[in-house]
Write an enzyme that holds these catalytic residues in place. Structure first.
Site, mmCIF file in Angstrom:
data_model
loop_
_atom_site.group_PDB
_atom_site.id
_atom_site.type_symbol
_atom_site.label_atom_id
_atom_site.label_comp_id
_atom_site.label_asym_id
_atom_site.label_seq_id
_atom_site.Cartn_x
_atom_site.Cartn_y
_atom_site.Cartn_z
ATOM 1 C CD GLU B 94 53.080 53.911 30.997
ATOM 2 O OE1 GLU B 94 51.853 54.095 31.036
ATOM 3 O OE2 GLU B 94 53.798 53.860 32.000
ATOM 4 C CG HIS B 163 55.291 45.410 38.704
ATOM 5 N ND1 HIS B 163 54.005 45.027 38.965
ATOM 6 C CD2 HIS B 163 55.273 46.769 38.593
ATOM 7 C CE1 HIS B 163 53.226 46.095 39.020
ATOM 8 N NE2 HIS B 163 53.969 47.163 38.802
#
Lengths: 393, 365
Positions: B94, B163
Site C-alpha cells: 500500500e 478489519h
C-alpha cells in the site's frame, strides 16, 4: 590551493585579459563548443550492468557553466547559513554545499521535460531546474515572492514547469512519488524519465523497495539516485545499513556507483541511466558525495564526524575545485577570470538577498488559499472562529 | 447497460447547486422515476466505467482490481474493457502503490486508488496526508493532486478488530482532503463521478455491507453526466420533531428508526451527510432550528468523532434553538470483537437510535 597557484603560474596567457569580459557567456568563439574529452576521477562500478566508459565528452562552455553554476549554488547555501544565524530563516534549513556536482551534472544530461523529485535538501536542485535566487531566498524567509509564496519553506520548493516536483519532508516518501511520475510519463507516452533522489538514510525505507518492485514489474522509466553523503543525520552509513552498497540494494534492478563529487561522472552516469531507463525500466545510481554542513542548521556536523574528515574532503574532492583545475589545465580561463566569476556570483546572491528582504510577508488572507483547487465556497476558520473565518475559493 | 455518452461534462458547483436545490425542495422524489433499481456495486462500477470512458487520464490501481474483477467485484469488467495499462493490479504494498498513485496525480493523471479496505490505508496514510492533502497548499497551487482513494470502510460482519475500523473522523480532520460517504446507489454514482472529476484529493468511504443493497435510481442519475455536489447533505426524510444525522450504512438504520418513531407519533428528519469534509453544517443547522432536537449517528467511536463535530457546530450556531441536549449514538469504545453478540452491541442498532430519539423528546420510560 598552493598546488593550484603554482600550476596557474606556469601558463602564459597569449591574449590579454582585457579581450574577454568575465561572464558566463564569456566563451563565444567557436572553440567554446568544441569537444573536450575528460576522464572521470574513478571508473564506474556496475551492479548487474556494464558500466559506461569513464571518458566523458564535454565542451569549454559546459565546463565554465559547471563552474559558475556550482559556485552560485555554493554561495547561495553559505548565504543561507548566515541568514539562518541572523534568524531570517526559521525552522529547518538543510544545506547542500559539497553536493553541487550531483545537481549540475544531472541537469547537463537531461531536459526540463524529465522530472526530478527529491527530499528536503532541495535548494540547489531547485536552482538547477530553473528556479531563481530571489524565489529561493524569499521562500526561505517566508515572503510572498518565494516559489511557494512563503507557505512552503525550505523543504517545499517546487518548479513544476521546470520538471521539479519538490521538496519533500518525509524521508523516503519522494521515492514512490517519483516512481509515480515515471508511471505517468510512461502512461502518457512521453519518452522522458524521472530522477527520484534520496539519501543514504532513506535508502533503508521499505516504501522504496515497494516502489522499486512495481517500477521493475511495470518497466517504469524511473532512475533512483542515492545521494550517499555517508551520514543519515548523525548516523553513519555503517551504523544504519547492513549493506551500504546502495547501488546493489536494488537486487534485481541494476545499479551504478558514481563519484558524486565529479560533475562529469555524474553527467555521464545520468545520460547512461536515462537511455537505459527509457528502454528497460528502473536503474539505481549511487552518487558518492559529501555535505560540508551538518544535517541541518541545528546540527554542527562535527559530533559524529571529525574536522579532519571534513577538511580532507574539501581539499581532495571538492567539486568546484575539480572543475577549476580542469578549466585551468585546459587553458579555458585564467585564475583571475574564475575568481571574477566567483565575485560576480557573490554579487548576484547578495542582490537577490537584498531583493528578497524587500519582499513582504504574505497577506493574512493567504492563510486560507490553496487548501483546495476547488474550494466549493466552504467556510474555514482561524483559531477563534468568531474572529477569523474565510470562504475557501 | 446504460447509454455511455462520451461527455466531458463539467461538474461545476453552479450546475450542481441548482440540481441540489431541486433535491431539497421536495426532499425525495425530485427526479422522474425510472422504475429502475440498482445495487451500490453496480452504481460504483458504472460510475468508474463512465469516468474512465470519458477521460483517458483516469485509471484504476489496487489489489485484485483487474483479473480478480475486484475483491468485492466493484471493478468487474473494467480490465477487459480498458486493458491492463488502465486497470492495474498491484502487489500487496500500500505505501508503494499509494505513493505511485499520488506521484502520477502530481504529473496530471487522475488515479483512482482502491484500498481493499480502509484499514489497509493506514499503511499508506503518510502519502494520503503528507503527499496528497497538503501538496496544493505547500506549493501555493503549483502541485495539485486530482486523486481518489476509495474502498470499503467501517465494520463488515464478523471480520474482527483489525478489519472493522471507521476512518471518517480521522480523514475528516485533515485540511486539504475531501471526504465522501455515499449511502444509496444514487449517492454512489453521483459522488464517485464528482470525486473523480474533482481536482483535489478525495477519500471515498464505501461500505461493504451496502454493496449488495438495491436502491431505486432516477433516470437523471443513470445519465453519464450525472454528478452530485460535494459538501452537500441530503434530507432523506423530512420531519419536525427531531433531526437524526447519519452517514453510510447508518442512514439505512436511521430511516428504519424514523419509521418506528413515526408510529409513535414522533416525526424524525433524517439527514444523509454524504460528505464528512466539507461538512454541510448549514443543512444540519437549518434542520435543528426547525426540529430543536438532534441525534447524531455514526459507526465509529464517539470520542473525537463526526458526531462530536456536529454537536460542536450546532452548539456554536444554533444553541438557542435546542430544546434538549444533543444525543450521540456511536460505536462502542472498544476494538471490534468477533463474537456475534458482542459485535452486535459494539455497533449502533436501530433500537439505539429509536431510544435516543424518544429520550430527546422526553418520551422514554
Amino acid at each position: 590551493m598552493a598546488q593550484l597557484t603554482q600550476r596557474a603560474a606556469t601558463f602564459q596567457r597569449t591574449l590579454s585579459a582585457a579581450a574577454f569580459s568575465v561572464s558566463s557567456t564569456r566563451c563565444l568563439n567557436t572553440a567554446s563548443t568544441s569537444p573536450i574529452t575528460v576522464e572521470t576521477s574513478l571508473p564506474f562500478t556496475g551492479h548487474k550492468i556494464d558500466p559506461p566508459s569513464r571518458s566523458v565528452e564535454t565542451t569549454p562552455q559546459e565546463l565554465l557553466s559547471f563552474f559558475r553554476d556550482m559556485a552560485l549554488m555554493r554561495r547561495m547555501e553559505i548565504a543561507a547559513d548566515s541568514l539562518y544565524k541572523a534568524k531570517l530563516i526559521r525552522g529547518f534549513c538543510h544545506l547542500y554545499d559539497g553536493q553541487e556536482a550531483v545537481a549540475v551534472g544531472m541537469e547537463a544530461a537531461i531536459t526540463k521535460k524529465d522530472c526530478i523529485i527529491t527530499a528536503y535538501r532541495d535548494h540547489c536542485i531547485f536552482l538547477g531546474r530553473g528556479g531563481t535566487l530571489l524565489e529561493a531566498f524569499a521562500e526561505l524567509m517566508g515572503r510572498k515572492d518565494g516559489c511557494s509564496k512563503g507557505k512552503g519553506g525550505s523543504m517545499h520548493f517546487y518548479k513544476k514547469e521546470g520538471g521539479f516536483y519538490g521538496g519533500h519532508g518525509i524521508v523516503g516518501a519522494q521515492v514512490p512519488l517519483g516512481c509515480g511520475l515515471a508511471f505517468a510519463q510512461k502512461y502518457s507516452k512521453d519518452e522522458n524519465v524521472t530522477f527520484a533522489m534520496y539519501g543514504d538514510g532513506a535508502a533503508n525505507q521499505g516504501q522504496l523497495f515497494e516502489a522499486l518492485n512495481m517500477a521493475a514489474l511495470w518497466d517504469l522509466p524511473a532512475i533512483l539516485v542515492c545521494e550517499n553523503n555517508h551520514y543519515g543525520m548523525g548516523t553513519a552509513e555503517w551504523r544504519a545499513a547492513k549493506s551500504p552498497a546502495y547501488y546493489k540494494r536494488g537486487d534485481y534492478v541494476p545499479g551504478l556507483k558514481v563519484d558524486g563529487m565529479d560533475a562529469l561522472a555524474v553527467k555521464q552516469a545520468c545520460k547512461f541511466a536515462k537511455e537505459y531507463a527509457l528502454k528497460n525500466g528502473p536503474i539505481i545510481l549511487e552518487m558518492d558525495t559529501y555535505r560540508y554542513h551538518g544535517h541541518s542548521m541545528s546540527d554542527p556536523g562535527s559530533t559524529y564526524r571529525t574536522r579532519d574528515e571534513i577538511s580532507g574532503i574539501r581539499q581532495e574532492r571538492d567539486p568546484i575545485e575539480r572543475i577549476r583545475k580542469l578549466i585551468l589545465s585546459h587553458d579555458l580561463a585564467t585564475e583571475k577570470e574564475l575568481k571574477d566569476t566567483e565575485k560576480e556570483v557573490r554579487k548576484e546572491v547578495d542582490e537577490a538577498i537584498a531583493q528578497a528582504k524587500e519582499s513582504p510577508l504574505p497577506d493574512p488572507s493567504e492563510l486560507f488559499t490553496n487548501v483546495y483547487v476547488k474550494g466549493l465556497g466552504v467556510e474555514a476558520f482561524g483559531a477563534d472562529r468568531k474572529e477569523l473565518r474565510a470562504v475557501l475559493p | 447497460m446504460f447509454g455511455f455518452i462520451r461527455q466531458r461534462a463539467a461538474c461545476r458547483g453552479n450546475h450542481a447547486s441548482s440540481l441540489e436545490r431541486g433535491i431539497r425542495a421536495t426532499a425525495l422524489r425530485t427526479f422522474s422515476s425510472s422504475g429502475k433499481e440498482m445495487t451500490v456495486r453496480d452504481a460504483l462500477n458504472s460510475a468508474l466505467d463512465e469516468e474512465m470512458s470519458a477521460d483517458p487520464k483516469v485509471f484504476l490501481m489496487g489489489e485484485e482490481v483487474g483479473e480478480y474483477q475486484g475483491a468485492y467485484k466493484i471493478s468487474r469488467g473494467l480490465l477487459k474493457k480498458y486493458g491492463p495499462e488502465r486497470v492495474r493490479d498491484t502487489p500487496i504494498t500500500e505505501a508503494g502503490f499509494t505513493g505511485i498513485g499520488v506521484g502520477a496525480a502530481y504529473y496530471g493523471l487522475k488515479p483512482v486508488i482502491e484500498f481493499m479496505t480502509f484499514n489497509f490505508s493506514m499503511q499508506a496514510i503518510d502519502h494520503i496526508i503528507n503527499s496528497a492533502a497538503k501538496s496544493n497548499y505547500m506549493s501555493a497551487g503549483q502541485i495539485s493532486v486530482p486523486i481518489v482513494f476509495r474502498g470499503p470502510n467501517g465494520a463488515a460482519a464478523g471480520v474482527g478488530a483489525q478489519h472493522s475500523q471507521c476512518f471518517a473522523a480521522w480523514y475528516g480532520s485533515c485540511p486539504g482532503l475531501k471526504v465522501l460517504v455515499p449511502y444509496s446507489s444514487e449517492d454512489a454514482r453521483g459522488l464517485l463521478k464528482a470525486a473523480i472529476r474533482d481536482p483535489d484529493p478525495v477519500v471515498f468511504l464505501e461500505n461493504e455491507l451496502l454493496y449488495g443493497e438495491s436502491f431505486p435510481v432516477s433516470a437523471e442519475a443513470l445519465d453519464s453526466s450525472f454528478c452530485l455536489p460535494i459538501g452537500k447533505a441530503k434530507i432523506e426524510r423530512e420531519g419536525n420533531d427531531v433531526t437524526i444525522t447519519a452517514f453510510s450504512k447508518m442512514v439505512g438504520y436511521a430511516l428504519k428508526a424514523a419509521e418506528i418513531l413515526a408510529k409513535e407519533g414522533i416525526s424524525a428528519e433524517v439527514i444523509n451527510l454524504r460528505s464528512i469534509r466539507p461538512l454541510d453544517t448549514s443543512t444540519i443547522n437549518a434542520s435543528v432550528r426547525k426540529t430543536n432536537r438532534l441525534v447524531t449517528v455514526e459507526e465509529g467511536v464517539p470520542q473525537h468523532g463526526v458526531g462530536a463535530e456536529i454537536c460542536a457546530t450546532v452548539v456554536e450556531e444554533s444553541f438557542y434553538y435546542l430544546d434538549a441536549p444533543i444525543e450521540r449514538i456511536a460505536g462502542a469504545d472498544v476494538p471490534m470483537p468477533y463474537a456475534a453478540n458482542l459485535e452486535r452491541i459494539a455497533v449502533p442498532q436501530v433500537d439505539d437510535i429509536v431510544r435516543a430519539a424518544k429520550r430527546i423528546c422526553y418520551r422514554s420510560h
